[in-house]
Design a protein around this motif. Sequence first.
Motif, PDB file in Angstrom:
ATOM      1  N   ARG A  67       7.695  85.838   0.513  1.00  0.00           N
ATOM      2  CA  ARG A  67       8.028  86.692   1.662  1.00  0.00           C
ATOM      3  C   ARG A  67       9.459  87.215   1.548  1.00  0.00           C
ATOM      4  NH1 ARG A  67       5.522  82.274   4.763  1.00  0.00           N
ATOM      5  NH2 ARG A  67       3.340  82.835   5.195  1.00  0.00           N
ATOM      6  N   PHE A  68      10.374  86.363   1.122  1.00  0.00           N
ATOM      7  CA  PHE A  68      11.766  86.761   0.972  1.00  0.00           C
ATOM      8  C   PHE A  68      11.905  87.829  -0.103  1.00  0.00           C
ATOM      9  CE2 PHE A  68      15.998  86.310  -0.882  1.00  0.00           C
ATOM     10  CZ  PHE A  68      16.809  86.294   0.241  1.00  0.00           C
ATOM     11  N   ALA A  69      11.266  87.615  -1.242  1.00  0.00           N
ATOM     12  CA  ALA A  69      11.339  88.598  -2.328  1.00  0.00           C
ATOM     13  C   ALA A  69      10.740  89.930  -1.914  1.00  0.00           C
ATOM     14  CB  ALA A  69      10.626  88.053  -3.556  1.00  0.00           C
ATOM     15  N   ARG A  70       9.651  89.875  -1.180  1.00  0.00           N
ATOM     16  CA  ARG A  70       9.002  91.112  -0.733  1.00  0.00           C
ATOM     17  C   ARG A  70       9.884  91.851   0.272  1.00  0.00           C
ATOM     18  NH1 ARG A  70       3.454  89.672   1.442  1.00  0.00           N
ATOM     19  NH2 ARG A  70       4.621  89.352   3.371  1.00  0.00           N
ATOM     20  N   GLN A  71      10.490  91.092   1.208  1.00  0.00           N
ATOM     21  CA  GLN A  71      11.347  91.695   2.227  1.00  0.00           C
ATOM     22  C   GLN A  71      12.551  92.395   1.605  1.00  0.00           C
ATOM     23  OE1 GLN A  71      12.909  88.841   5.027  1.00  0.00           O
ATOM     24  NE2 GLN A  71      14.227  90.344   6.062  1.00  0.00           N
ATOM     25  N   HIS A  72      13.116  91.799   0.538  1.00  0.00           N
ATOM     26  CA  HIS A  72      14.339  92.338  -0.055  1.00  0.00           C
ATOM     27  C   HIS A  72      14.084  93.084  -1.362  1.00  0.00           C
ATOM     28  CE1 HIS A  72      16.894  90.366   2.925  1.00  0.00           C
ATOM     29  NE2 HIS A  72      16.117  89.302   2.802  1.00  0.00           N
ATOM     30  N   ASN A  73      12.813  93.269  -1.684  1.00  0.00           N
ATOM     31  CA  ASN A  73      12.426  94.070  -2.844  1.00  0.00           C
ATOM     32  C   ASN A  73      13.010  93.525  -4.150  1.00  0.00           C
ATOM     33  OD1 ASN A  73      11.058  96.258  -4.044  1.00  0.00           O
ATOM     34  ND2 ASN A  73      12.893  97.533  -3.994  1.00  0.00           N
ATOM     35  N   LEU A  74      12.950  92.197  -4.308  1.00  0.00           N
ATOM     36  CA  LEU A  74      13.521  91.549  -5.485  1.00  0.00           C
ATOM     37  C   LEU A  74      12.502  91.480  -6.618  1.00  0.00           C
ATOM     38  CD1 LEU A  74      15.338  88.538  -3.774  1.00  0.00           C
ATOM     39  CD2 LEU A  74      16.183  90.868  -4.161  1.00  0.00           C
ATOM     40  N   ARG A  75      13.003  91.366  -7.817  1.00  0.00           N
ATOM     41  CA  ARG A  75      12.137  91.155  -8.966  1.00  0.00           C
ATOM     42  C   ARG A  75      11.857  89.659  -9.092  1.00  0.00           C
ATOM     43  NH1 ARG A  75      13.144  92.100 -15.502  1.00  0.00           N
ATOM     44  NH2 ARG A  75      11.156  91.165 -16.114  1.00  0.00           N
ATOM     45  N   ILE A  76      10.612  89.267  -8.941  1.00  0.00           N
ATOM     46  CA  ILE A  76      10.216  87.858  -9.031  1.00  0.00           C
ATOM     47  C   ILE A  76      10.067  87.450 -10.488  1.00  0.00           C
ATOM     48  CG2 ILE A  76       8.307  86.252  -8.629  1.00  0.00           C
ATOM     49  CD1 ILE A  76       7.872  87.544  -5.931  1.00  0.00           C
ATOM     50  N   VAL A  77      10.645  86.297 -10.814  1.00  0.00           N
ATOM     51  CA  VAL A  77      10.481  85.691 -12.131  1.00  0.00           C
ATOM     52  C   VAL A  77       9.898  84.299 -11.923  1.00  0.00           C
ATOM     53  CG1 VAL A  77      11.631  84.885 -14.219  1.00  0.00           C
ATOM     54  CG2 VAL A  77      12.435  86.972 -13.083  1.00  0.00           C
ATOM     55  N   VAL A  78       8.650  84.101 -12.326  1.00  0.00           N
ATOM     56  CA  VAL A  78       7.985  82.799 -12.189  1.00  0.00           C
ATOM     57  C   VAL A  78       8.241  81.997 -13.458  1.00  0.00           C
ATOM     58  CG1 VAL A  78       5.824  81.606 -11.715  1.00  0.00           C
ATOM     59  CG2 VAL A  78       6.211  83.893 -10.774  1.00  0.00           C
ATOM     60  N   HIS A  79       8.675  80.747 -13.292  1.00  0.00           N
ATOM     61  CA  HIS A  79       9.132  79.960 -14.443  1.00  0.00           C
ATOM     62  C   HIS A  79       8.702  78.508 -14.265  1.00  0.00           C
ATOM     63  CE1 HIS A  79      12.291  79.437 -17.710  1.00  0.00           C
ATOM     64  NE2 HIS A  79      12.065  78.177 -17.363  1.00  0.00           N
ATOM     65  N   ASN A  80       8.141  77.932 -15.326  1.00  0.00           N
ATOM     66  CA  ASN A  80       7.830  76.502 -15.334  1.00  0.00           C
ATOM     67  C   ASN A  80       8.604  75.835 -16.464  1.00  0.00           C
ATOM     68  OD1 ASN A  80       6.767  73.920 -15.277  1.00  0.00           O
ATOM     69  ND2 ASN A  80       4.747  74.501 -15.989  1.00  0.00           N
ATOM     70  N   THR A  81       8.108  75.944 -17.698  1.00  0.00           N
ATOM     71  CA  THR A  81       8.741  75.236 -18.817  1.00  0.00           C
ATOM     72  C   THR A  81       9.528  76.143 -19.750  1.00  0.00           C
ATOM     73  OG1 THR A  81       6.852  75.503 -20.320  1.00  0.00           O
ATOM     74  CG2 THR A  81       6.818  73.599 -18.808  1.00  0.00           C
ATOM     75  N   GLY A  82       9.349  77.465 -19.633  1.00  0.00           N
ATOM     76  CA  GLY A  82      10.034  78.383 -20.542  1.00  0.00           C
ATOM     77  C   GLY A  82       9.367  78.547 -21.890  1.00  0.00           C
ATOM     78  N   HIS A  83       8.175  77.944 -22.073  1.00  0.00           N
ATOM     79  CA  HIS A  83       7.386  78.208 -23.285  1.00  0.00           C
ATOM     80  C   HIS A  83       6.766  79.598 -23.133  1.00  0.00           C
ATOM     81  CE1 HIS A  83       7.437  74.478 -25.636  1.00  0.00           C
ATOM     82  NE2 HIS A  83       7.474  73.829 -24.496  1.00  0.00           N
ATOM     83  N   ASP A  84       7.327  80.560 -23.813  1.00  0.00           N
ATOM     84  CA  ASP A  84       6.985  81.947 -23.510  1.00  0.00           C
ATOM     85  C   ASP A  84       7.478  82.816 -24.653  1.00  0.00           C
ATOM     86  OD1 ASP A  84       6.834  84.524 -22.512  1.00  0.00           O
ATOM     87  OD2 ASP A  84       8.094  84.143 -20.761  1.00  0.00           O
ATOM     88  N   PHE A  85       6.569  83.407 -25.409  1.00  0.00           N
ATOM     89  CA  PHE A  85       6.946  84.193 -26.577  1.00  0.00           C
ATOM     90  C   PHE A  85       7.190  85.668 -26.274  1.00  0.00           C
ATOM     91  CE2 PHE A  85       4.781  80.644 -28.856  1.00  0.00           C
ATOM     92  CZ  PHE A  85       5.831  80.304 -29.691  1.00  0.00           C
ATOM     93  N   LEU A  86       7.089  86.066 -24.997  1.00  0.00           N
ATOM     94  CA  LEU A  86       7.312  87.470 -24.651  1.00  0.00           C
ATOM     95  C   LEU A  86       8.330  87.642 -23.525  1.00  0.00           C
ATOM     96  CD1 LEU A  86       4.019  87.245 -25.509  1.00  0.00           C
ATOM     97  CD2 LEU A  86       4.291  89.705 -25.286  1.00  0.00           C
ATOM     98  N   GLY A  87       9.014  86.590 -23.135  1.00  0.00           N
ATOM     99  CA  GLY A  87      10.053  86.704 -22.124  1.00  0.00           C
ATOM    100  C   GLY A  87       9.546  86.939 -20.719  1.00  0.00           C
ATOM    101  N   ARG A  88       8.324  86.553 -20.435  1.00  0.00           N
ATOM    102  CA  ARG A  88       7.771  86.773 -19.097  1.00  0.00           C
ATOM    103  C   ARG A  88       8.344  85.813 -18.057  1.00  0.00           C
ATOM    104  NH1 ARG A  88       2.358  87.115 -22.317  1.00  0.00           N
ATOM    105  NH2 ARG A  88       2.080  89.369 -22.552  1.00  0.00           N
TER     106      ARG A  88
END
Length: 574
Positions: A143-164
């Motif tokens: 809700r906060f990100a939507r209200q302020h139009n922020l770019r959401i970055v979802v992160h768990n372990t950082g195992h990610d070969f494309l920087g998502r």
Amino acid sequence: MKSLALFSGFLFSAFAAAQTLNGRNCRCLYGQSCWPSAAVFDALAAQLSQPLLRPLPAASPCYGGGEASEACTVVRNNFTNATWRADVPGLMQSINFEAYVLPNNTVSRCSLNPPPGQACEQGSVPPIGVDVRTPEDIQKAIRFARQHNLRIVVHNTGHDFLGRSAGKGGFLIWTHRMKDITYHDAFVPQNGPRSSSREALTLGAGVQWAEAYSAAHARNRLIVGGVSLGGSVGAAGGWILGGGHSALTPSFGFGVDNVLEFKIVTADAKHLTVNNYTNRSLFWALRGGGGGAFGIVTSVTYRVHPDVPIVGSFAIANFSSLDIAQTAITEFVSIQPKLTDNRWGGYGSLNNRALQMFYIAPNVSLSTAQDLIDPFFNLLTNVTQGDVLTAILPFNSFSDWMDFIFSASLTSQVGSNEEISSRLLPRDGAFTRPAEIAKALLSFPRGVGFNCVAGGVSSRVDPDSVAFNPSWRKALVEVAISESWGENASGDEIRAAQQRLIANTKILDTITTDSAAYYNEASLHEVDFQKSFWGRHYPRLKEIKRQVDPTSLFVVPRGVGSEDWNADLSCRLR
């Protein structure tokens, strides 16, 4: 002395100022005038179960006079430790995704061993985030990100070969501490009939495969999952949303074939139950449609299987000539259909100097396994004139095999700059063109990864039953290539490595039929990522994305709907 410039880097400020904000068609990024004030973030923090996060690059304690500090020593001792990296908010396993190459080709990063005068800059590590522990925390963050139009970055372990799991100037939602694990002796999906009950494990969004395997093994059960040093890959995030391949796939199917139910918070901040009886279209999409595109998963429920003994087969062979390598790898390619038909799976790497492989055969006798693999091992012995080590060993369980494999491994898989590309090797090619395929694979100076993670049981599943690329149902092997660069490489050197990767991917295309690739282990530079990652399933995925996330609150590199955004995913194009 290294200078400390984590949040005030001139280059980022200049870049941010140059952005053209077209109303709400562009996300609000850190450093822009639209960014929420400290008081606004304080108000958010008051609603959450945990304090706000202020992620920093891994090497930041080693700057500003901290080179000899205890904190810097911890960083140096653990820089290539995947489990440590997973436990630090915002860190990536491949450090290039913590950096950022600006349009003028300079690099914003925080090197562990920088040249004199180089500052520690924030790069692509989001500067602030939420340490979510409950679905309610996630709902408030969305809700906060939507209200302020922020770019959401979802992160768990950082195992990610494309920087998502990274994003310059973004708002981090860290799911890593959602560690609940629940065993069910008779799990029934919501709104499902009693006849749909299965023995299952429900894993929270932050559970890692080492934890999931331990929980299953404690019940004498087996769960289909990923394989990595330390088992630090997340079990309920990007791995499963991207499809989830495994050495167990030929015996039990892909990860997506074993999911019974998801729980997910969508862009409207609703916490949904998603299964084959409730929200069915979204259930289809989440099984292979890719992480970061449809919402934030809070838990995944997997069916489990009776634990079975495993036979492990191992080989390390050295080649003294290209002709010897060609003979050995041609045979290696040609035996893959027979192996997967007998439900073998595993991993290997090869180049024109050597082959390494470690495969498993679940629930077979030692003698049966020997009968199948010995002819190939004998060929290796003959063509290398004995310059080979082979072994066939029994294990009581998959967990025992994992412990054996990775207790013996001393090579880190993380903490370096690396991009990869992949292609799926179809079954037909192994039968009809093994020599041609072998020749192509041996042409890569850096070698290739050779992952036998398809075929067998998985090939008999309806390819349209899940969003996962239907080409996987005709494949046997995922072939992966990579390029790397030095810790302080220039922007030009990075671009050159990326161009080599693009060129080498074209060579891989000569031995595949449809340029199909694995969403989780692929290139940022795919010419047609929609086709490569999803094939004919993409139009349906795009429509489901439109229904559940009409404003594209969730957008990731080369994810569903990302073609509607600019390269930085900061401004919508259409």
